[in-house]
Write an enzyme that holds these catalytic residues in place. Structure first.
Site, PDB file in Angstrom:
ATOM      1  CG  HIS A   1      -1.358   1.359  -2.953  1.00  0.00           C
ATOM      2  ND1 HIS A   1      -3.023   1.790  -2.435  1.00  0.00           N
ATOM      3  CD2 HIS A   1      -1.904   0.411  -3.649  1.00  0.00           C
ATOM      4  CE1 HIS A   1      -3.254  -0.360  -2.505  1.00  0.00           C
ATOM      5  NE2 HIS A   1      -2.065   0.162  -3.511  1.00  0.00           N
TER       6      HIS A   1
ATOM      7  CG  ASP B   1      -2.560   0.479   1.511  1.00  0.00           C
ATOM      8  OD1 ASP B   1      -2.075   1.823   0.287  1.00  0.00           O
ATOM      9  OD2 ASP B   1      -3.187   0.073   1.205  1.00  0.00           O
TER      10      ASP B   1
END
Length: 479
Positions: free
Chosen positions: A326, A292
């Site tokens: 991300h 993430d």
């Protein structure tokens, strides 16, 4: 008469937050800050962040009966060593070379948990060994499974050394609870969706944290390392792999240093470092390779963030490397109490699996004011989507619209080089009536990108001596 009195009481409880939001609105109309002056303040901020200091006394876990080999549980050993150390005024709890299985480790005042090179702590994947403690899940406080390493209301604490902290997260345990097929979840297996919705509902209704009890029979994964309401914290040198959830989570903490850590954790929601409601956090010399956001600066979600009303401020990121993730440095999306004064410099961001270099995300349910983000001397090899991404319509977990308008101002990227910016140099989407204000690209070169910029409800975007796809950029007119 009781019903009107209850309404008044609720309004008072949230009054500080509403005043904060109202005071923030005029600031959006003020002129932008001066980035040179802001950078000049950085040394004085860093001077306030002191490393913890420990007594020169060592407590070797072998002397407390620790058994290496990665099979025998050493939970009681760690507990005894830490309690003896803190009772005697502090020092080093030493983990020698070898594999040591354990349940959660709870740190105490003046304790440095030190892993020598070759030491590996393997955390038990049986949820039943994790007691229920005051913690947080995705920006909302609750009573839930203890983080793997946990310090609550402690001072002068550290985890250091060249060893490895292995959360043992996998598709077989912890990760599948996210409810996604890519992490081993199949129909009929437990997943977190119902519990997430329940937690959000409890927070929206103002249910006290002590009554938001999850844990056994529920499926909200624990954080890996959490410093909750701590001061003078150091996390240095260790490698962290396969976390169940967020990897490093300083919450309501101040004077925190993350230095020379290596994070390799590709599970769901495996953010590398998430400072939340925290002040004076210094992240440096650290490698992020995550499932993430590499770094995600937070300040609470929705009503819970407005209830706490502590913004994150003075977050410094220096000399780090970001690979998969991300976003390289992200602010949000749990951002309701706001973020101020973020400094990012001398970082390298490069991976075909890194979506964005700098990212800000919120929506009208979360709100929050993000201001004064200063980025300089970064090198971006490759990102997928954008060099700078600002999405104020970010949405997960169903309905994400409300009346708390997110606001962003004063975002500076300077003296930076990008080889492949992916789809956009800048992708920024604000709200009508609440535009994103004051974006500056100065002395920035983006060698290759599909689209220079795509903006909506952005005011005062300027390019200064900035080249994109070989062309000198002009600032957009009619902003």
């Amino acid at each position: 008469m009781r019903k009107p009195f209850k309404v008044i009481k609720l309004s008072i409880a949230h009054l500080a937050t509403y005043i904060m939001l109202l005071l923030a609105c005029p600031a959006m109309g003020q002129s932008e800050v001066n980035s040179s002056s802001a950078w000049a303040k950085l040394p004085s901020i860093l001077a306030t962040i002191k490393e913890p200091v420990f007594k020169n006394k060592t407590y070797n876990i072998l002397d407390f009966g620790a058994k290496p080999g990665g099979i025998i549980d050493n939970s009681k050993v760690f507990e005894k060593a830490i309690q003896k150390c803190t009772k005697n005024g502090g020092g080093i709890v030493l983990v020698p070379s070898g594999k040591y299985c354990t349940g959660p480790i709870h740190l105490d005042n003046n304790v440095n948990l030190h892993l020598v090179e070759g030491a590996e702590i393997l955390f038990n994947t049986d949820p039943s060994v994790y007691p229920i403690v005051h913690t947080s899940f995705e920006g909302t406080e609750l009573m839930n499974y203890s983080p793997l390493i946990y310090a609550y209301n402690k001072h002068n604490v550290a985890v250091t050394g060249k060893g490895t902290l292995n959360g043992q997260g996998s598709n077989e345990q912890w990760w599948s609870w996210c409810g996604k097929n890519t992490y081993g979840w199949k129909k009929g297996m437990p997943d977190q969706k119902e519990d997430v919705n329940k937690l959000m509902d409890l927070a929206d209704k103002g249910v006290p944290v002590a009554e938001r009890v999850f844990g056994k029979g529920h499926f909200l994964r624990p954080n890996c390392i959490e410093f909750f309401e701590c001061t003078q914290v150091l996390l240095q040198g260790v490698q962290i792999v396969n976390a169940p959830f967020w990897v490093i989570h300083p919450i309501k903490s101040s004077n925190v240093i993350v230095d020379g850590v290596t994070i390799k954790s590709h599970g769901p929601n495996n953010d590398g470092c998430d400072p939340e409601y925290s002040k004076n956090v210094w992240i440096k010399n650290t490698i992020f390779d995550t499932g993430d956001d590499c770094i995600a600066i937070k300040s609470g979600r929705d009503n819970d963030g407005r209830r706490v009303a502590i913004k994150s401020e003075n977050i410094i990121v220096q000399d780090c490397k970001m690979y998969d993730g991300h976003g390289g440095v992200t602010i949000g999306s749990e951002i309701s109490a706001g973020v101020s004064n973020v400094y990012v410099e001398n970082c390298v961001m490069d991976s075909p699996e890194l979506d964005r270099a700098i990212r800000i995300k919120s929506n009208s349910r979360r709100g929050g004011l993000v201001e004064n983000v200063f980025v300089r001397n970064i090198k971006v090899g490759q990102v997928k989507e954008s060099v700078l991404g600002i999405d104020l319509h970010y949405g997960v977990h169903g309905n994400q619209t409300g009346t708390f308008m997110p606001q962003v101002q004063n975002i500076f990227i300077e003296n930076s080089m990008v080889k492949n910016g992916g789809l956009y140099g800048i992708l920024a989407k604000g709200h009508a009536g609440y535009p994103i204000k004051n974006i500056r690209f100065k002395e920035v070169t983006i060698e290759k990108v599909e689209t220079d910029y795509s903006i909506e409800n952005v005011e005062n975007l300027k390019f200064i001596n900035t080249y994109i796809n070989g062309s000198l950029m002009e600032s957009p007119k009619n902003q």
